[in-house]
Design a protein around this motif. Structure first.
Motif, short mmCIF file in Angstrom:
data_model
loop_
_atom_site.label_atom_id
_atom_site.label_comp_id
_atom_site.label_asym_id
_atom_site.label_seq_id
_atom_site.Cartn_x
_atom_site.Cartn_y
_atom_site.Cartn_z
N GLU A 162 -24.97 9.31 -13.20
CA GLU A 162 -24.71 7.94 -13.63
C GLU A 162 -25.99 7.28 -14.13
OE1 GLU A 162 -23.34 3.66 -11.70
OE2 GLU A 162 -22.97 5.53 -10.60
N GLN A 163 -27.09 7.50 -13.41
CA GLN A 163 -28.35 6.89 -13.83
C GLN A 163 -28.83 7.45 -15.16
OE1 GLN A 163 -31.34 6.84 -10.78
NE2 GLN A 163 -32.94 6.07 -12.13
N MET A 164 -28.67 8.75 -15.36
CA MET A 164 -29.05 9.34 -16.65
C MET A 164 -28.21 8.78 -17.79
SD MET A 164 -31.53 11.54 -16.00
CE MET A 164 -31.55 12.70 -17.34
N GLY A 165 -26.91 8.63 -17.54
CA GLY A 165 -26.05 8.07 -18.57
C GLY A 165 -26.38 6.63 -18.89
N LEU A 166 -26.69 5.85 -17.86
CA LEU A 166 -27.05 4.45 -18.09
C LEU A 166 -28.37 4.33 -18.83
CD1 LEU A 166 -25.99 2.78 -14.72
CD2 LEU A 166 -24.93 2.50 -16.97
N ALA A 167 -29.29 5.24 -18.57
CA ALA A 167 -30.57 5.22 -19.28
C ALA A 167 -30.37 5.47 -20.77
CB ALA A 167 -31.52 6.27 -18.70
N LEU A 168 -29.51 6.44 -21.10
CA LEU A 168 -29.20 6.71 -22.50
C LEU A 168 -28.49 5.52 -23.14
CD1 LEU A 168 -29.13 8.61 -24.92
CD2 LEU A 168 -27.02 9.60 -24.00
N LEU A 169 -27.56 4.94 -22.41
CA LEU A 169 -26.86 3.76 -22.92
C LEU A 169 -27.82 2.60 -23.13
CD1 LEU A 169 -24.16 2.43 -23.66
CD2 LEU A 169 -23.92 1.79 -21.23
N GLY A 170 -28.79 2.47 -22.22
CA GLY A 170 -29.78 1.41 -22.37
C GLY A 170 -30.61 1.57 -23.63
N PHE A 171 -30.96 2.81 -23.96
CA PHE A 171 -31.71 3.05 -25.20
C PHE A 171 -30.88 2.66 -26.42
CE2 PHE A 171 -32.79 5.58 -28.88
CZ PHE A 171 -34.17 5.43 -28.96
N VAL A 172 -29.64 3.11 -26.46
CA VAL A 172 -28.80 2.86 -27.63
C VAL A 172 -28.55 1.37 -27.81
CG1 VAL A 172 -26.51 3.23 -28.62
CG2 VAL A 172 -27.70 5.12 -27.51
N LEU A 173 -28.19 0.67 -26.74
CA LEU A 173 -27.90 -0.76 -26.85
C LEU A 173 -29.14 -1.56 -27.22
CD1 LEU A 173 -25.47 -1.31 -23.82
CD2 LEU A 173 -24.91 -1.03 -26.25
N ALA A 174 -30.28 -1.22 -26.61
CA ALA A 174 -31.50 -1.95 -26.93
C ALA A 174 -31.93 -1.70 -28.36
CB ALA A 174 -32.62 -1.55 -25.95
N PHE A 175 -31.79 -0.48 -28.84
CA PHE A 175 -32.15 -0.17 -30.22
C PHE A 175 -31.27 -0.94 -31.20
CE2 PHE A 175 -31.72 2.12 -34.18
CZ PHE A 175 -33.02 2.46 -34.50
N ILE A 176 -29.96 -0.93 -30.96
CA ILE A 176 -29.05 -1.63 -31.86
C ILE A 176 -29.33 -3.13 -31.87
CG2 ILE A 176 -26.63 -2.24 -32.25
CD1 ILE A 176 -25.88 0.54 -31.22
N ALA A 177 -29.49 -3.70 -30.68
CA ALA A 177 -29.75 -5.14 -30.59
C ALA A 177 -31.05 -5.51 -31.30
CB ALA A 177 -29.80 -5.57 -29.13
N ALA A 178 -32.10 -4.71 -31.08
CA ALA A 178 -33.38 -5.00 -31.73
C ALA A 178 -33.28 -4.86 -33.24
CB ALA A 178 -34.46 -4.07 -31.18
N ALA A 179 -32.58 -3.82 -33.71
CA ALA A 179 -32.44 -3.62 -35.15
C ALA A 179 -31.72 -4.80 -35.80
CB ALA A 179 -31.69 -2.33 -35.42
#
Length: 198
Positions: A162-179
């Motif tokens: 679960e923690q690994m999946g949330l870390a990947l999700l955190g990268f994707v969401l933060a990248f999209i929001a920043a872009a």
């Protein structure tokens, strides 16, 4: 028979072999276009410098507060194999590497923004690279935030995949929001300079 009837063209129309020359219209567009004014140059450099610096400071402060609170376990999941078996390690090396990599991405974005802004060239390609570099930096910081959120108040052994999946999700969401934010707040770019016009 006049020169126009002979196909030589008028005085304000270039000709080649008696035919109108449209090569200039097909050549790459070299007009100044979206050359930035002084205010736009300052905005591009300021956004790519102050926003990343504030983001790094915020994430470091959040991590320090979570570690000092005692609510975060001493280890995070570092690897999960194909059978679902998780390996754990101290979280400070992961945070250090992620923050350092984010800082490198931010510096690249800032240097490119400063270089292109000072030169006055601000096309889709240049802006896209700056947005991608800064977005990558925020994505890496998103990994740290997601790991902190996933591990607070729970033992490391219960996090697992679960923690690994949330870390990947955190990268994707933060990248999209920043872009999205950088695309909207950085100066508008002109169309690619090598787009042919017919």
């Amino acid at each position: 028979m006049t020169a126009e009837q002979h196909g030589a063209g008028t005085a304000d129309e270039a000709t080649v072999g008696g035919r109108p020359d449209h090569s200039a219209e097909r050549s790459p567009d070299r007009t100044p276009g979206r050359y930035l004014d002084a205010g736009e140059r300052r905005r591009a450099v300021r956004l790519t410098r102050t926003v990343p610096a504030a983001a790094i400071a915020l994430v470091v402060a959040l991590y320090a507060a979570a570690a000092a609170s005692g609510m975060m376990p001493l280890q995070w999941v570092s690897h999960v194999d194909g059978r679902g078996n998780a390996q754990y390690s101290a979280h400070w090396p992961l945070v250090t590497v992620a923050v350092a990599a984010a800082a490198v991405a931010f510096v690249v974005g800032w240097l490119l923004a400063r270089e292109h802004a000072q030169a006055g060239h601000w096309h889709d390609l240049e802006k896209g690279i700056v947005v991608a570099a800064c977005g990558t930096g925020h994505g890496l910081l998103g990994v740290v935030i997601a790991n902190i959120a996933a591990s607070l108040g729970r033992p490391a052994a219960t996090a697992g995949q679960e923690q690994m999946g949330l870390a990947l999700l955190g990268f994707v969401l933060a990248f999209i929001a920043a872009a999205v934010v950088y695309t909207a707040t950085l100066p508008k770019a002109r169309a690619d300079r090598w787009t042919p016009r017919y």
